[in-house]
Scaffold this motif. Sequence first.
Motif, PDB file in Angstrom:
ATOM      1  N   LEU A 241       0.787  -1.201  -0.150  1.00  0.00           N
ATOM      2  CA  LEU A 241      -0.120   0.141   0.058  1.00  0.00           C
ATOM      3  C   LEU A 241       0.818   1.438  -0.097  1.00  0.00           C
ATOM      4  N   LEU A 242       2.074   1.309   0.594  1.00  0.00           N
ATOM      5  CA  LEU A 242       2.797   2.449   0.748  1.00  0.00           C
ATOM      6  C   LEU A 242       3.385   2.334  -0.661  1.00  0.00           C
ATOM      7  N   ILE A 243       3.807   1.526  -1.400  1.00  0.00           N
ATOM      8  CA  ILE A 243       4.444   1.461  -2.751  1.00  0.00           C
ATOM      9  C   ILE A 243       3.310   2.054  -3.695  1.00  0.00           C
ATOM     10  N   TRP A 244       2.074   1.600  -3.406  1.00  0.00           N
ATOM     11  CA  TRP A 244       0.965   2.062  -4.221  1.00  0.00           C
ATOM     12  C   TRP A 244       0.729   3.613  -4.137  1.00  0.00           C
ATOM     13  N   GLY A 245       0.779   3.937  -2.836  1.00  0.00           N
ATOM     14  CA  GLY A 245       0.394   5.289  -2.631  1.00  0.00           C
ATOM     15  C   GLY A 245       1.453   6.212  -2.985  1.00  0.00           C
ATOM     16  N   CYS A 246       2.842   5.945  -2.886  1.00  0.00           N
ATOM     17  CA  CYS A 246       3.881   6.810  -3.254  1.00  0.00           C
ATOM     18  C   CYS A 246       3.944   7.123  -4.967  1.00  0.00           C
ATOM     19  N   ALA A 247       3.693   5.793  -5.680  1.00  0.00           N
ATOM     20  CA  ALA A 247       3.401   5.777  -7.077  1.00  0.00           C
ATOM     21  C   ALA A 247       2.250   7.015  -7.586  1.00  0.00           C
ATOM     22  N   ALA A 248       1.202   6.635  -7.025  1.00  0.00           N
ATOM     23  CA  ALA A 248      -0.161   7.666  -6.954  1.00  0.00           C
ATOM     24  C   ALA A 248       0.261   8.867  -6.695  1.00  0.00           C
ATOM     25  N   THR A 249       1.014   9.529  -5.791  1.00  0.00           N
ATOM     26  CA  THR A 249       1.470  10.597  -5.660  1.00  0.00           C
ATOM     27  C   THR A 249       2.226  11.264  -6.495  1.00  0.00           C
ATOM     28  N   ALA A 250       3.234  10.518  -7.205  1.00  0.00           N
ATOM     29  CA  ALA A 250       4.080  10.913  -8.221  1.00  0.00           C
ATOM     30  C   ALA A 250       3.347  10.945  -9.517  1.00  0.00           C
ATOM     31  N   GLY A 251       2.468  10.022  -9.734  1.00  0.00           N
ATOM     32  CA  GLY A 251       1.479  10.000 -10.873  1.00  0.00           C
ATOM     33  C   GLY A 251       0.628  11.341 -11.155  1.00  0.00           C
ATOM     34  N   ASN A 252       0.194  11.745  -9.860  1.00  0.00           N
ATOM     35  CA  ASN A 252      -0.837  12.892  -9.748  1.00  0.00           C
ATOM     36  C   ASN A 252       0.080  14.232 -10.136  1.00  0.00           C
ATOM     37  N   LEU A 253       1.374  14.341  -9.383  1.00  0.00           N
ATOM     38  CA  LEU A 253       2.189  15.589  -9.781  1.00  0.00           C
ATOM     39  C   LEU A 253       2.762  15.644 -10.944  1.00  0.00           C
ATOM     40  N   VAL A 254       3.131  14.392 -11.472  1.00  0.00           N
ATOM     41  CA  VAL A 254       3.640  14.590 -13.007  1.00  0.00           C
ATOM     42  C   VAL A 254       2.450  14.915 -13.922  1.00  0.00           C
ATOM     43  N   ALA A 255       1.230  14.278 -13.457  1.00  0.00           N
ATOM     44  CA  ALA A 255       0.261  14.755 -14.429  1.00  0.00           C
ATOM     45  C   ALA A 255      -0.193  16.229 -14.389  1.00  0.00           C
ATOM     46  N   GLY A 256      -0.028  16.844 -13.401  1.00  0.00           N
ATOM     47  CA  GLY A 256      -0.209  18.262 -13.138  1.00  0.00           C
ATOM     48  C   GLY A 256       0.603  19.065 -13.983  1.00  0.00           C
ATOM     49  N   LYS A 257       1.765  18.876 -13.982  1.00  0.00           N
ATOM     50  CA  LYS A 257       2.927  19.479 -14.971  1.00  0.00           C
ATOM     51  C   LYS A 257       2.554  19.007 -16.339  1.00  0.00           C
ATOM     52  N   LEU A 258       2.336  17.799 -16.580  1.00  0.00           N
ATOM     53  CA  LEU A 258       2.116  17.627 -18.272  1.00  0.00           C
ATOM     54  C   LEU A 258       0.907  18.122 -18.582  1.00  0.00           C
ATOM     55  N   THR A 259      -0.090  18.076 -18.061  1.00  0.00           N
ATOM     56  CA  THR A 259      -1.431  18.529 -18.495  1.00  0.00           C
ATOM     57  C   THR A 259      -1.416  20.012 -19.116  1.00  0.00           C
ATOM     58  N   ASP A 260      -0.736  20.931 -18.280  1.00  0.00           N
ATOM     59  CA  ASP A 260      -0.610  22.417 -18.651  1.00  0.00           C
ATOM     60  C   ASP A 260       0.241  22.422 -19.864  1.00  0.00           C
ATOM     61  N   ARG A 261       1.016  21.647 -19.986  1.00  0.00           N
ATOM     62  CA  ARG A 261       2.080  21.689 -21.256  1.00  0.00           C
ATOM     63  C   ARG A 261       1.272  20.844 -22.543  1.00  0.00           C
ATOM     64  N   LEU A 262       1.091  19.639 -22.490  1.00  0.00           N
ATOM     65  CA  LEU A 262       0.441  18.528 -23.405  1.00  0.00           C
ATOM     66  C   LEU A 262      -1.039  18.526 -23.372  1.00  0.00           C
ATOM     67  N   GLY A 263      -1.998  18.912 -22.947  1.00  0.00           N
ATOM     68  CA  GLY A 263      -3.294  19.053 -23.158  1.00  0.00           C
ATOM     69  C   GLY A 263      -3.593  17.617 -22.277  1.00  0.00           C
ATOM     70  N   SER A 264      -4.945  17.554 -22.237  1.00  0.00           N
ATOM     71  CA  SER A 264      -5.531  16.307 -21.457  1.00  0.00           C
ATOM     72  C   SER A 264      -5.497  15.063 -22.339  1.00  0.00           C
ATOM     73  N   ARG A 265      -5.719  14.937 -23.675  1.00  0.00           N
ATOM     74  CA  ARG A 265      -5.776  14.001 -24.439  1.00  0.00           C
ATOM     75  C   ARG A 265      -4.849  12.855 -24.204  1.00  0.00           C
ATOM     76  N   ARG A 266      -3.373  13.431 -24.562  1.00  0.00           N
ATOM     77  CA  ARG A 266      -2.400  12.418 -24.484  1.00  0.00           C
ATOM     78  C   ARG A 266      -2.368  11.493 -23.175  1.00  0.00           C
ATOM     79  N   LEU A 267      -2.503  12.266 -22.105  1.00  0.00           N
ATOM     80  CA  LEU A 267      -2.182  11.894 -20.697  1.00  0.00           C
ATOM     81  C   LEU A 267      -3.449  10.768 -20.444  1.00  0.00           C
ATOM     82  N   ILE A 268      -4.677  11.121 -20.797  1.00  0.00           N
ATOM     83  CA  ILE A 268      -5.927  10.279 -20.691  1.00  0.00           C
ATOM     84  C   ILE A 268      -5.930   8.862 -21.325  1.00  0.00           C
ATOM     85  N   ASN A 269      -5.473   9.158 -22.692  1.00  0.00           N
ATOM     86  CA  ASN A 269      -5.428   8.029 -23.356  1.00  0.00           C
ATOM     87  C   ASN A 269      -4.199   6.988 -22.973  1.00  0.00           C
ATOM     88  N   GLY A 270      -3.056   7.457 -22.844  1.00  0.00           N
ATOM     89  CA  GLY A 270      -1.796   6.617 -22.262  1.00  0.00           C
ATOM     90  C   GLY A 270      -2.257   6.026 -21.081  1.00  0.00           C
TER      91      GLY A 270
END
Length: 387
Positions: A241-270
């Motif tokens: 659960l700890l590993i799952w949570g760390c990966a979830a936090t990382a995924g959320n923060l990375v998505a926050g940066k990339l969404t402003d740059r790349l838009g939503s479609r690429r991230l959602i589909n990937g």
Amino acid sequence: MDRHLLTLALGMFAIGTDSFVVAGILPLIADSMHAPIPTVGQMVTLYAISYAVLSPVIAALAAHWSRKGLLMGGMAVFILGNVMTALAPTLSVLLGSRLITGLGAAMFGPTATAVGASLVPPAQRGRALAIVIAGLTSATALGSPIGTFLGGLGDWRITLWFVTALGILAAVGVGLLLPSLPIPPAISLRQRLAPLTDSRVTLTLLTTLLAYGGFFTVYTYIGVSFDRATLGNGDRLALLLLIWGCAATAGNLVAGKLTDRLGSRRLINGALCLTVIDFALLPWSSSSLASAIPALIVWAFCGWGLLVPQQHRLLAIFPALGALLMGLNSAAIYLGVSASGILGGLGIQFADAHHLGWISAVLIALAFLCAEGAHRRMARSEGAAPR
């Protein structure tokens, strides 16, 4: 500004811990209540249904309330619900208390994300959403494993008192640190109902519902679906659960940066494509600790990386209806979670807990089709606008 976003994230941390910690202590609660695991698993279902049904209702009825007052009131109800759960003498009281807890979360969660998005310019909206949602995802990395560990010490009620303490801390933080916020402008009933008749919105919400229904079909019963990897050891489960949570936090923060740059479609589909493959392989990858860890990392990173671009997509469609759209998206998430409790329970009864990943893969594949449908309708709308 970041201080205000972090204050909202603190409340989301308390809500997230409460949402996810039940999966880690489900076998302990079942033993204590002398009830089957699928029956006790409906704690997740009832909490999710309460959140799902009440989120858009509260967003509409409380539109003219003080934002800070709504946040504080939601946290007070959330604390009350958890106290009732911790003291519950019977299964019926236990299940009923989750409805109250879900009400408190429904008052706080969508309001917090909408307020966070409104505090920054549109170009920084993805980052702001990621900071607020980081409270939710970091709860999976810290709150849920700690709560699971405390429950493993001998009494699952300790875990609920821990969640209650987090709620009190969050309420104090919001009360002291968050400034008074302006009441949103008046919006007519017709404007409030407009998103529900827009196919772009409905398909985006269906994407959320199906995807998170798939993600949580396994998570709700992670204690039994990953028992080959944990060997029934609570410490191993807490580690996963700890590993799952760390990966979830990382995924959320990375998505926050990339969404402003790349838009939503690429991230959602990937994210959806990778998780379809990951869950389809889960009956084999969950058989040992060595293979379970990378499977969990992909699942959590992509699954929680989906939330920011989904919310960003909704806000791009109707920017003025942020609170209502966040409420609808939260409703979709928790409808998916409530369905996952039922689907996972049926999967365990009629098949095998180790094969729940296949149910998840089908749901996420359907989510991908809805996401593409939403994108195409948005593209047609944007193309028609100049004409």
